[in-house]
Design an enzyme around this catalytic site. Structure first.
Site: not given
Length: 158
Positions: A116-119
């Site tokens: 889950v690409p919060c970056h």
């Protein structure tokens, strides 16, 4: 399972047939082998991601959170590989322009590192902000994705 990545050891947890937690660790930890088919598949997909051959993860995931947090995390899944958006843009996409701080807080509670690409969420001015795994890892991940996409080095401010 403890999985070795180019930016440190990740602890991956499976519960009830779902990947429920992927957490980057600081400090010394030994990698351990996957002992279930799902953990083996998760390690394989991480190998492919870090090799630059996988852009999207295809894993059964589930993390505990409020309805609002689930909506925020669902929105994160819509950010394309190699792209970034600002917290403001994320709030606009969610039709919650006044909820920037709540959205940023929910991003910070994401327990599924990279999957889950919060970056991929950055400050409105292009700066790297708010990353539980450390800003240097956020920068590394974004530069890795840019390189895979053929964009070259991204100049992001810490």
């Amino acid at each position: 399972m403890y999985y070795k990545t180019p930016v440190g050891i990740v602890q991956i947890t499976e519960e009830d047939g779902f990947i429920s937690r992927i957490h980057i660790l600081d400090g010394e930890h030994e990698a351990t082998p996957a002992d279930t088919p799902l953990l083996k598949e998760t390690a394989k997909q991480f190998d492919e991601y870090f090799a630059g051959t996988r852009k999207d993860f295809d894993l059964p995931i589930k993390q505990d959170g409020t309805e609002f947090q689930q909506q925020v995390w669902d929105e994160l899944l819509k950010i394309e590989y190699g792209k970034t958006i600002s917290y403001n843009q994320q709030s606009q996409r969610m039709n919650s322009p006044l909820a920037i701080r709540a959205i940023a807080s929910a991003n910070g509670k994401n327990n599924l590192w990279v999957v889950v690409p919060c970056h991929r969420v950055i400050g409105s001015n292009g700066s790297l902000t708010g990353y539980a795994g450390g800003l240097w890892r956020k920068q590394w991940l974004l530069e890795h994705e840019a390189k895979v996409m053929g964009v070259g080095q991204t100049k992001l401010e810490l």
